[in-house]
Motif scaffolding. Structure first.
Motif, PDB file in Angstrom:
ATOM      1  N   TRP A  36       0.852  -1.177   0.000  1.00 57.35           N
ATOM      2  CA  TRP A  36       0.000   0.000   0.000  1.00 57.35           C
ATOM      3  C   TRP A  36       0.896   1.238   0.000  1.00 57.35           C
ATOM      4  O   TRP A  36       1.840   1.321   0.791  1.00 57.35           O
ATOM      5  CB  TRP A  36      -0.907   0.027   1.225  1.00 57.35           C
ATOM      6  N   PHE A  37       0.593   2.132  -0.891  1.00 58.06           N
ATOM      7  CA  PHE A  37       1.292   3.398  -0.990  1.00 58.06           C
ATOM      8  C   PHE A  37       0.257   4.516  -0.879  1.00 58.06           C
ATOM      9  O   PHE A  37      -0.917   4.296  -1.099  1.00 58.06           O
ATOM     10  CB  PHE A  37       2.028   3.488  -2.332  1.00 58.06           C
ATOM     11  N   ARG A  38       0.718   5.690  -0.542  1.00 52.48           N
ATOM     12  CA  ARG A  38      -0.203   6.810  -0.496  1.00 52.48           C
ATOM     13  C   ARG A  38       0.460   8.060  -1.049  1.00 52.48           C
ATOM     14  O   ARG A  38       1.681   8.197  -1.019  1.00 52.48           O
ATOM     15  CB  ARG A  38      -0.706   7.048   0.928  1.00 52.48           C
ATOM     16  N   GLN A  39      -0.387   8.931  -1.528  1.00 52.68           N
ATOM     17  CA  GLN A  39       0.108  10.194  -2.071  1.00 52.68           C
ATOM     18  C   GLN A  39      -0.840  11.306  -1.660  1.00 52.68           C
ATOM     19  O   GLN A  39      -2.021  11.307  -2.051  1.00 52.68           O
ATOM     20  CB  GLN A  39       0.232  10.129  -3.587  1.00 52.68           C
ATOM     21  N   ALA A  40      -0.335  12.197  -0.874  1.00 54.83           N
ATOM     22  CA  ALA A  40      -1.098  13.371  -0.485  1.00 54.83           C
ATOM     23  C   ALA A  40      -0.870  14.470  -1.517  1.00 54.83           C
ATOM     24  O   ALA A  40       0.116  14.437  -2.258  1.00 54.83           O
ATOM     25  CB  ALA A  40      -0.669  13.837   0.900  1.00 54.83           C
ATOM     26  N   LYS A  41      -1.761  15.422  -1.544  1.00 55.55           N
ATOM     27  CA  LYS A  41      -1.652  16.512  -2.524  1.00 55.55           C
ATOM     28  C   LYS A  41      -0.333  17.231  -2.348  1.00 55.55           C
ATOM     29  O   LYS A  41       0.040  17.636  -1.252  1.00 55.55           O
ATOM     30  CB  LYS A  41      -2.824  17.480  -2.369  1.00 55.55           C
ATOM     31  N   ALA A  92      -4.886  11.066   2.213  1.00 58.88           N
ATOM     32  CA  ALA A  92      -4.161  10.840   0.963  1.00 58.88           C
ATOM     33  C   ALA A  92      -4.966   9.908   0.073  1.00 58.88           C
ATOM     34  O   ALA A  92      -5.956   9.307   0.512  1.00 58.88           O
ATOM     35  CB  ALA A  92      -2.792  10.231   1.230  1.00 58.88           C
ATOM     36  N   MET A  93      -4.520   9.790  -1.150  1.00 59.44           N
ATOM     37  CA  MET A  93      -5.018   8.732  -2.022  1.00 59.44           C
ATOM     38  C   MET A  93      -4.149   7.507  -1.741  1.00 59.44           C
ATOM     39  O   MET A  93      -2.924   7.601  -1.773  1.00 59.44           O
ATOM     40  CB  MET A  93      -4.911   9.133  -3.478  1.00 59.44           C
ATOM     41  N   TYR A  94      -4.803   6.392  -1.465  1.00 60.88           N
ATOM     42  CA  TYR A  94      -4.094   5.162  -1.149  1.00 60.88           C
ATOM     43  C   TYR A  94      -4.146   4.220  -2.346  1.00 60.88           C
ATOM     44  O   TYR A  94      -5.231   3.946  -2.882  1.00 60.88           O
ATOM     45  CB  TYR A  94      -4.708   4.499   0.082  1.00 60.88           C
ATOM     46  N   TYR A  95      -2.987   3.732  -2.715  1.00 64.72           N
ATOM     47  CA  TYR A  95      -2.862   2.870  -3.874  1.00 64.72           C
ATOM     48  C   TYR A  95      -2.370   1.483  -3.456  1.00 64.72           C
ATOM     49  O   TYR A  95      -1.423   1.360  -2.666  1.00 64.72           O
ATOM     50  CB  TYR A  95      -1.873   3.446  -4.880  1.00 64.72           C
ATOM     51  N   TRP A 120      -0.538  -1.531 -10.470  1.00 64.37           N
ATOM     52  CA  TRP A 120      -1.069  -0.527  -9.541  1.00 64.37           C
ATOM     53  C   TRP A 120      -2.584  -0.455  -9.659  1.00 64.37           C
ATOM     54  O   TRP A 120      -3.144  -0.615 -10.747  1.00 64.37           O
ATOM     55  CB  TRP A 120      -0.498   0.852  -9.858  1.00 64.37           C
ATOM     56  N   GLY A 121      -3.206  -0.199  -8.527  1.00 58.93           N
ATOM     57  CA  GLY A 121      -4.631   0.069  -8.542  1.00 58.93           C
ATOM     58  C   GLY A 121      -4.902   1.527  -8.862  1.00 58.93           C
ATOM     59  O   GLY A 121      -3.963   2.322  -9.012  1.00 58.93           O
ATOM     60  N   GLN A 122      -6.178   1.870  -8.947  1.00 58.65           N
ATOM     61  CA  GLN A 122      -6.572   3.243  -9.285  1.00 58.65           C
ATOM     62  C   GLN A 122      -6.580   4.155  -8.068  1.00 58.65           C
ATOM     63  O   GLN A 122      -6.599   5.383  -8.230  1.00 58.65           O
ATOM     64  CB  GLN A 122      -7.955   3.230  -9.937  1.00 58.65           C
ATOM     65  N   GLY A 123      -6.570   3.568  -6.908  1.00 60.51           N
ATOM     66  CA  GLY A 123      -6.521   4.366  -5.694  1.00 60.51           C
ATOM     67  C   GLY A 123      -7.868   4.512  -5.018  1.00 60.51           C
ATOM     68  O   GLY A 123      -8.918   4.472  -5.667  1.00 60.51           O
ATOM     69  N   THR A 124      -7.824   4.696  -3.722  1.00 58.37           N
ATOM     70  CA  THR A 124      -9.016   4.981  -2.932  1.00 58.37           C
ATOM     71  C   THR A 124      -8.678   6.115  -1.970  1.00 58.37           C
ATOM     72  O   THR A 124      -7.620   6.109  -1.340  1.00 58.37           O
ATOM     73  CB  THR A 124      -9.514   3.725  -2.189  1.00 58.37           C
TER      74      THR A 124
END
Length: 130
Positions: A36-41, A92-95, A120-124
């Motif tokens: 699981w990865f995440r990306q905040a703005k 964040a968006m979690y991938y 990779w998934g599309q994110g949640t």
């Protein structure tokens, strides 16, 4: 075509919990490191948690240790991320990722940087309000 479908994201208040799920289609995940990865703005994508194909090795980012738990059910082709004590900085968006490139140095198991995976998934989206 391989798809990773995440679910379980949402909006919660600080201190709340969420459980993310990621289910793979057209892919047997048994031997894949999942993560699981995440990306905040405005920020780079960061590794949150990973689990080896066997499930014996796990990685947690320092910021989530003791709060998040990763698990996998190979029969269901699904990996989970149980998140407790969520804080606004977890927003964040979690991938989800399959075939995560990982490193093993001594007893340390961690995702390679930059984040690299076969799928990779599309994110949640996870949003935590104070």
């Amino acid at each position: 075509q391989v798809h990773l479908v995440e679910s379980g994201g949402g909006s919660v208040q600080s201190g709340g919990s969420l459980r993310l799920s990621c289910t793979a289609s057209e892919l047997t995940i048994d031997h894949y490191a999942m993560g699981w990865f995440r990306q905040a703005k405005g920020k780079e994508r960061e590794g949150v948690s990973c689990i080896s194909g066997s499930g014996r090795l796990t990685f947690y980012a320092d910021s989530v240790k003791g709060r998040f738990t990763i698990s996998r059910d190979n029969a269901k082709k699904t990996v989970y991320l149980q998140m407790h004590s969520l804080q606004p900085e977890d927003t964040a968006m979690y991938y989800c990722a399959a075939g995560v490139k990982t490193e093993l140095a001594g007893n340390s198991y961690y995702p390679a940087r930059p984040a690299t995976a076969d799928y990779w998934g599309q994110g949640t989206q996870v949003t935590v309000s104070s």
